[in-house]
Design a protein around this motif. Structure first.
Motif, PDB file in Angstrom:
ATOM      1  N   ASP A   9      32.072  -4.713  10.652  1.00 40.37           N
ATOM      2  CA  ASP A   9      30.820  -4.247  10.038  1.00 40.37           C
ATOM      3  C   ASP A   9      29.702  -4.417  11.049  1.00 40.37           C
ATOM      4  O   ASP A   9      29.495  -5.512  11.571  1.00 40.37           O
ATOM      5  CB  ASP A   9      30.487  -5.068   8.783  1.00 40.37           C
ATOM      6  CG  ASP A   9      31.486  -4.821   7.674  1.00 40.37           C
ATOM      7  OD1 ASP A   9      31.739  -3.648   7.379  1.00 40.37           O
ATOM      8  OD2 ASP A   9      32.018  -5.801   7.133  1.00 40.37           O
ATOM      9  N   GLU A  61      24.243   0.485   8.085  1.00 40.14           N
ATOM     10  CA  GLU A  61      25.434  -0.331   8.276  1.00 40.14           C
ATOM     11  C   GLU A  61      26.640   0.571   8.552  1.00 40.14           C
ATOM     12  O   GLU A  61      26.813   1.600   7.926  1.00 40.14           O
ATOM     13  CB  GLU A  61      25.684  -1.174   7.029  1.00 40.14           C
ATOM     14  CG  GLU A  61      26.696  -2.253   7.276  1.00 40.14           C
ATOM     15  CD  GLU A  61      26.263  -3.596   6.700  1.00 40.14           C
ATOM     16  OE1 GLU A  61      27.133  -4.321   6.276  1.00 40.14           O
ATOM     17  OE2 GLU A  61      25.060  -3.899   6.702  1.00 40.14           O
ATOM     18  N   SER A  81      25.689  -4.058  11.725  1.00 38.76           N
ATOM     19  CA  SER A  81      24.324  -3.859  11.222  1.00 38.76           C
ATOM     20  C   SER A  81      23.368  -4.191  12.366  1.00 38.76           C
ATOM     21  O   SER A  81      23.790  -4.736  13.386  1.00 38.76           O
ATOM     22  CB  SER A  81      24.069  -4.775  10.018  1.00 38.76           C
ATOM     23  OG  SER A  81      23.748  -6.071  10.457  1.00 38.76           O
TER      24      SER A  81
END
Lengths: 116, 140
Positions: free
Chosen positions: B65, B3, B67
């Motif tokens: 973020d 991440e 991911s």
């Protein structure tokens, strides 16, 4: 249509991007309202606008646009040209009005794309 | 890929620099090799949000973020808040001042555009406190 061809059709000048004249554009949009431009994704598009401020270049950047044409004799300032250089987006200027510029490109086969 | 988190400050009334954060996010996603359609959706939505922060709020903070499954972007400001979210979501409704319209924005397309380009959109807002918009883009 290549950037070189559309520049010739519009009797325009390349302000930045001599290295990108062979770049292909498949669709076009004409607007002074960046909000509207952002609402409609076009593939490999050229944007025609009479608006002159850095957000024009940024809008083109976000949309992955291949070229910006300034109509009605509008000229981008140095800050805009520098931003376009950083993002490698060619800038073309024409004295033609928006309607005429769009009409000439349409006549030459360029279309508005699929819309939303 | 694990991440990744990024944080960007958006300055108030700095119209020239509006788009810096979204541009950086866009280039980061490109470097990470995400699909170009996904990147464009993120870039456009975040750019609209960034413009909103400059126009309506006193700037704010954008966090991103990343991911392998999703890209989540939070736009957090301490601006005036949105009194009527349903109204603000209507295409064409705008409270942007005239000087913003002259710059090519304020057509009342910002929030509807953001909703269109994101897979999920959550608006948390309180008048006089601020607005937090959480956007999720799924990696397909």
């Amino acid at each position: 249509m290549k950037v070189k061809e559309l520049t010739e059709i519009l009797e325009g000048n390349v302000i930045y991007g001599e290295d990108f004249l062979d770049r292909e554009v498949f669709t076009a949009c004409g607007s002074d309202m960046m909000s509207d431009v952002l609402a409609f994704v076009k593939e490999q598009a050229v944007m025609l606008t009479g608006l002159v401020n850095p957000q024009v270049v940024r809008t083109a950047e976000m949309m992955d646009m291949k070229c910006i044409v300034f109509v009605r004799g509008k000229k981008p300032d140095m800050a805009m040209i520098e931003l376009a250089e950083e993002r490698e987006i060619p800038l073309v200027a024409t004295d033609l009005e928006m309607f005429t510029a769009c009409g000439k490109l349409y006549e030459a086969g360029l279309r508005g794309g699929s819309g939303r | 890929m694990g991440e990744l988190n990024f944080k960007y400050d958006v300055l108030k009334n700095d119209f020239t620099c509006a788009g810096e954060a979204s541009g950086k996010i866009k280039r980061t996603l490109k470097d990470l090799g995400f699909d170009s359609n996904l990147i464009r959706n993120v870039a456009i939505a975040v750019y609209e949000g960034e413009i909103n922060m400059v126009i309506h709020a006193d700037g704010g903070v954008i966090t991103c973020d990343i991911s392998p499954e999703a890209i989540t972007v939070v736009l957090d400001d301490k601006g005036p808040g949105i009194p009527d979210v349903d109204l603000a979501m209507q295409e064409g409704f705008s409270t942007a001042p005239d000087n913003v319209r002259q710059l090519g924005f304020g057509a009342g397309m910002g929030l509807p555009n953001i909703k269109k380009y994101a897979d999920d959109m959550l608006i948390e807002t309180q008048v006089g406190v601020g607005t937090k918009i959480t956007l999720k883009f799924l990696v397909k």
